[in-house]
Enzyme design. Structure first.
Site, PDB file in Angstrom:
ATOM      1  N   GLU A  39      23.224  65.121  72.035  1.00 14.69           N
ATOM      2  CA  GLU A  39      24.120  65.270  71.083  1.00 14.69           C
ATOM      3  C   GLU A  39      25.744  64.738  71.346  1.00 14.69           C
ATOM      4  O   GLU A  39      26.370  64.150  70.578  1.00 14.69           O
ATOM      5  CB  GLU A  39      24.379  66.512  70.033  1.00 14.69           C
ATOM      6  CG  GLU A  39      25.098  67.491  70.872  1.00 14.69           C
ATOM      7  CD  GLU A  39      26.162  68.178  70.095  1.00 14.69           C
ATOM      8  OE1 GLU A  39      26.124  67.960  68.878  1.00 14.69           O
ATOM      9  OE2 GLU A  39      27.091  68.848  70.631  1.00 14.69           O
ATOM     10  N   HIS A  68      27.388  67.153  66.397  1.00 19.55           N
ATOM     11  CA  HIS A  68      27.879  65.762  66.906  1.00 19.55           C
ATOM     12  C   HIS A  68      26.803  64.850  66.314  1.00 19.55           C
ATOM     13  O   HIS A  68      26.965  63.586  66.822  1.00 19.55           O
ATOM     14  CB  HIS A  68      28.259  65.637  68.029  1.00 19.55           C
ATOM     15  CG  HIS A  68      29.664  66.381  68.429  1.00 19.55           C
ATOM     16  ND1 HIS A  68      30.800  65.983  67.751  1.00 19.55           N
ATOM     17  CD2 HIS A  68      29.855  67.271  69.460  1.00 19.55           C
ATOM     18  CE1 HIS A  68      31.793  66.738  68.348  1.00 19.55           C
ATOM     19  NE2 HIS A  68      31.130  67.685  69.219  1.00 19.55           N
ATOM     20  N   HIS A 152      21.754  75.114  68.378  1.00 15.64           N
ATOM     21  CA  HIS A 152      22.965  74.696  68.733  1.00 15.64           C
ATOM     22  C   HIS A 152      24.027  75.293  67.885  1.00 15.64           C
ATOM     23  O   HIS A 152      24.428  75.248  66.614  1.00 15.64           O
ATOM     24  CB  HIS A 152      22.919  73.035  68.241  1.00 15.64           C
ATOM     25  CG  HIS A 152      23.935  72.360  68.953  1.00 15.64           C
ATOM     26  ND1 HIS A 152      23.733  72.186  70.274  1.00 15.64           N
ATOM     27  CD2 HIS A 152      25.340  71.922  68.459  1.00 15.64           C
ATOM     28  CE1 HIS A 152      25.206  71.372  70.708  1.00 15.64           C
ATOM     29  NE2 HIS A 152      25.979  71.511  69.589  1.00 15.64           N
TER      30      HIS A 152
HETATM   31 FE   LIG Z   1      27.741  70.717  69.970  1.00 18.10          FE
END
Ligand SMILES: [Fe+2]
Length: 268
Positions: A39, A68, A152
């Site tokens: 990411e 992201h 995440h």
């Molecule tokens: Fe991140």
């Protein structure tokens, strides 16, 4: 079944580290499945098709993402066809391109790979990762007991809580996003491997990979600054290796992998 997971690949330094070390790590650990979080791959924010393909060429089987995911607009050009790219499951199901999990064939067995994003201190309120993932795990378990989750998230507690919540129902919950590898790798009593954060792959001498001056100046002045990846730096590569019983889906072992100038890689 053995899984190699490499954390948040960041910028050119991270991409070069993947090219250099992923083939070596695959020779050393001989994983059946290699997962890379991508990411932060292009300039710290998002990924494009060229880098996605480079990661697959270097030996990745699946690329996971995070907050992201959408920051490099080029993702919209290829995510619809990128069968090996998994973005957080808890984005709105109806409107979000791409997939939140994928199922791989691993010899006679299968492995499901799920990407989730935490909600605490992430600057975004996605669907609750706990209640979103639970029915998906229940459904996936009809097909395979081998389930890997890249969670995440910013906070230790949200990651640890998810692992305990799913203990015994998934093979592994491994955290990403904070860029610093934690040392709490363990197998929970139900058989789920857990590591709060696998750490990142990128510039060792930045601040979480970003240029030191800009990060320090934000703390000094409280003024908004644009963060860029610290490109003039040796690399760190952070990962973990997880061994599963492919029949029960229970983890047998989780070990950390860390390569940096203070922990150099030595060829076998
Ligand atoms: Fe991140």
């Amino acid at each position: 079944m053995r899984i190699l997971f490499v954390g948040d690949v960041m910028g050119n330094v991270g991409q070069d580290a993947i090219e250099t070390y992923l083939p070596k790590l695959k020779r050393r650990y001989k994983p059946q499945v290699t997962i890379v979080n991508g990411e932060n791959a292009t300039r710290g924010r998002g990924i494009n098709q060229e880098v996605y393909k480079n990661f697959l060429t270097a030996g990745a089987d699946v690329i996971t993402m995070g907050n992201h995911t959408w920051d490099n607009n080029e993702i919209f050009d290829f995510i619809g066809d990128a069968k090996k790219l998994v973005r957080p499951l808890n984005f709105p199901a109806e409107t979000t391109p791409g997939v939140g999990y994928t199922i791989l064939k691993v010899n006679a067995e299968k492995l499901a790979v799920i990407n989730l994003q935490g909600n605490v201190f992430m600057g975004q309120n996605l669907a609750n990762p706990f209640t979103t993932v639970k029915p998906v795990v229940d459904e996936l378990r009809q097909q395979t007991a081998n389930i890997f989750i890249d969670m995440h998230a910013e906070t230790t507690s949200e990651k640890e809580a998810l692992a305990w919540y799913l203990d015994g129902q998934v093979s592994a919950v491994v955290g990403t996003h904070t860029h610093v590898q934690t040392s709490d790798n363990r197998i929970l009593p139900g058989g789920t491997a857990f590591l709060t954060d696998v750490g990142f792959t990128g510039p060792y001498n930045g601040i979480l990979g970003m240029t030191r001056e800009n990060v320090i100046s934000r703390f000094l002045d409280q003024m908004p600054t644009r963060f860029n990846v610290q490109e003039d730096s040796p690399a760190v590569l952070s990962g973990c290796v997880i061994d599963l019983d492919g029949k029960t889906g229970h983890a047998k072992k989780i070990q950390r992998v860390l390569i940096n100038p203070d922990h150099p890689y030595f060829d076998d």
